[in-house]
Design an enzyme around this catalytic site. Structure first.
Site, PDB file in Angstrom:
ATOM      1  CG  MET A  35      -1.853  -1.089   1.107  1.00  0.00           C
ATOM      2  SD  MET A  35      -3.427  -0.776   2.201  1.00  0.00           S
ATOM      3  CE  MET A  35      -2.900  -0.714   3.664  1.00  0.00           C
ATOM      4  N   GLY A  36       2.216   1.202  -0.250  1.00  0.00           N
ATOM      5  CA  GLY A  36       3.052   2.168  -0.501  1.00  0.00           C
ATOM      6  C   GLY A  36       3.714   2.662   0.813  1.00  0.00           C
ATOM      7  CG  LEU A  38       7.408   1.328  -0.927  1.00  0.00           C
ATOM      8  CD1 LEU A  38       8.174   1.129  -2.416  1.00  0.00           C
ATOM      9  CD2 LEU A  38       6.662   0.242  -0.660  1.00  0.00           C
ATOM     10  CG  HIS A  39       8.559   0.525   5.994  1.00  0.00           C
ATOM     11  ND1 HIS A  39       8.605  -0.899   6.000  1.00  0.00           N
ATOM     12  CD2 HIS A  39       6.725   0.459   6.120  1.00  0.00           C
ATOM     13  CE1 HIS A  39       7.556  -1.638   6.324  1.00  0.00           C
ATOM     14  NE2 HIS A  39       6.408  -0.787   6.337  1.00  0.00           N
ATOM     15  CG  HIS A  42       6.814  -1.992   2.013  1.00  0.00           C
ATOM     16  ND1 HIS A  42       6.843  -0.677   2.762  1.00  0.00           N
ATOM     17  CD2 HIS A  42       5.910  -2.537   2.295  1.00  0.00           C
ATOM     18  CE1 HIS A  42       5.444  -0.718   3.578  1.00  0.00           C
ATOM     19  NE2 HIS A  42       4.823  -1.777   2.725  1.00  0.00           N
TER      20      HIS A  42
HETATM   21  P1  AMP Z   1       1.536  -2.937   3.241  1.00  0.00           P
HETATM   22  O1  AMP Z   1       2.061  -1.904   2.375  1.00  0.00           O
HETATM   23  O2  AMP Z   1       1.398  -2.492   4.824  1.00  0.00           O
HETATM   24  O3  AMP Z   1       0.213  -3.526   2.710  1.00  0.00           O
HETATM   25  O4  AMP Z   1       2.361  -4.082   3.378  1.00  0.00           O
HETATM   26  C1  AMP Z   1       2.807  -4.798   2.092  1.00  0.00           C
HETATM   27  C2  AMP Z   1       3.532  -5.832   2.401  1.00  0.00           C
HETATM   28  O5  AMP Z   1       4.687  -5.825   3.372  1.00  0.00           O
HETATM   29  C3  AMP Z   1       2.836  -7.113   3.429  1.00  0.00           C
HETATM   30  O6  AMP Z   1       3.144  -8.211   2.824  1.00  0.00           O
HETATM   31  C4  AMP Z   1       3.375  -6.745   4.755  1.00  0.00           C
HETATM   32  O7  AMP Z   1       3.184  -7.936   5.616  1.00  0.00           O
HETATM   33  C5  AMP Z   1       4.962  -6.446   4.523  1.00  0.00           C
HETATM   34  N1  AMP Z   1       5.247  -5.834   5.817  1.00  0.00           N
HETATM   35  C6  AMP Z   1       5.061  -4.767   6.179  1.00  0.00           C
HETATM   36  N2  AMP Z   1       5.714  -4.233   7.144  1.00  0.00           N
HETATM   37  C7  AMP Z   1       6.876  -5.267   7.446  1.00  0.00           C
HETATM   38  C8  AMP Z   1       7.848  -5.455   7.944  1.00  0.00           C
HETATM   39  N3  AMP Z   1       7.997  -4.655   9.116  1.00  0.00           N
HETATM   40  N4  AMP Z   1       8.709  -6.418   7.971  1.00  0.00           N
HETATM   41  C9  AMP Z   1       8.375  -7.377   6.954  1.00  0.00           C
HETATM   42  N5  AMP Z   1       7.280  -7.099   6.156  1.00  0.00           N
HETATM   43  C10 AMP Z   1       6.422  -6.364   6.169  1.00  0.00           C
END
Ligand code: AMP
Length: 281
Positions: A35-36, A38-39, A42
């Site tokens: 969902m952007g 990014l850190h 991601h």
């Molecule tokens: P999101 O943008 O929050 O929907 O996350 C996208 C993907 O990144 C999902 O598969 C999350 O589980 C993964 N993700 C988010 N935060 C972390 C993190 N701290 N460590 C590993 N994967 C992550």
């Protein structure tokens, strides 16, 4: 930021253009839906996809159907320019950034997440959240048709439900689960961490502290779930706890901690910010 290489990345906003482009390639496709904002969490998924596939596709789409009324859909952090730079530096081949109108139509067929597993824990706090998650992931899978799709263990229940969807609907996709990435203090990275004030960040560190204490108790041989939860509650006493639970890795109830088959999950609210974290035992 540790990334592989600089590539010439294509930013695509249109489904047909993406499909046409992917059709010309006869390669393994690694897909990272996000969902952007990014850190490093991601980025770790993108890096893993980069090493395991010939083509890497990342999507950025803040999916409205997984947000409940009153949640932060409207103010979800958006950093399109920085995100596309990060993807480029990480060697992403295609960044798919659709808008809402091309992803959803009127009066759609919907996906119904399973009754039991998706209405406990996250699903109890956010009823119908997982219907929206599975809906968008299935749409994205059908558009990208990846060989491998990468998801973080941070969203453990989501990961488990996506694995179930792939199995129940016989989707020809490998789901790759990726480790949780934390900051130097141990806080699990999340796009929502940007909402935290300095004080709130301090408080939020108790989440990982509680998970570490729980792990130590288990390593000392204490497998009693209620006992471990009580110790965790002590550590989290100045935070609003939504749930603390220990379940099997397939999200079923267990009588006591089962080594190599348990997950300890925590959801809290720090100020107005909802945070989740977990540890796999
Ligand atoms: P999101 O943008 O929050 O929907 O996350 C996208 C993907 O990144 C999902 O598969 C999350 O589980 C993964 N993700 C988010 N935060 C972390 C993190 N701290 N460590 C590993 N994967 C992550």
């Amino acid at each position: 930021m540790k990334c592989g290489r600089i590539s010439s990345m294509k930013i695509i906003k249109n489904i047909q253009e993406l499909k046409t482009h992917l059709k010309t390639l006869n390669n393994t496709i690694g897909f990272v839906p996000t969902m952007g904002a990014l850190h490093e969490g991601h980025i770790s998924l993108i890096n893993q996809a980069r090493t395991e596939n010939e083509i890497v596709v990342v999507s950025i789409f803040v999916n409205p159907t997984q947000f409940l009324a009153g949640e932060d859909f409207e103010k979800y952090p958006s950093k399109d320019l920085a995100d596309s730079k990060i993807c480029e530096l990480c060697g992403v081949d295609i960044l798919f950034m659709p808008n809402i109108n091309i992803m959803y139509g009127e009066d759609e067929i919907t996906i119904k997440a399973p009754n039991t597993k998706s209405y406990i824990l996250e699903g109890l706090m956010r009823p119908s959240h997982f219907d929206g998650v599975l809906q968008i992931v299935l749409k994205l899978f059908n558009i990208v048709q990846p060989t491998n799709a990468y998801f973080g263990k941070k969203d453990a229940q989501q990961l488990s439900l996506i694995q179930q969807m792939v199995s129940n609907l016989f989707l020809p996709i490998n789901i790759i689960q990726c480790e949780i990435i934390r900051d130097e203090d141990g806080l699990a990275l999340s796009s929502r961490n940007t909402y935290l004030s300095k004080d709130e960040k301090e408080k939020a560190l108790n989440i990982v502290k509680s998970l570490r204490v729980a792990t130590q108790l288990i390593m000392k041989g204490n497998l009693n779930i209620e006992n471990i939860k009580d110790e965790m509650k002590q550590i989290l006493q100045n935070i609003e706890i939504e749930y603390i639970e220990i379940v099997s890795r397939s999200f079923t109830k267990i009588e006591q901690v089962e080594i190599k088959n348990s997950i300890i999950l925590v959801a809290v609210k720090v100020g107005n910010t909802r945070l989740i974290d977990n540890i796999w035992i």
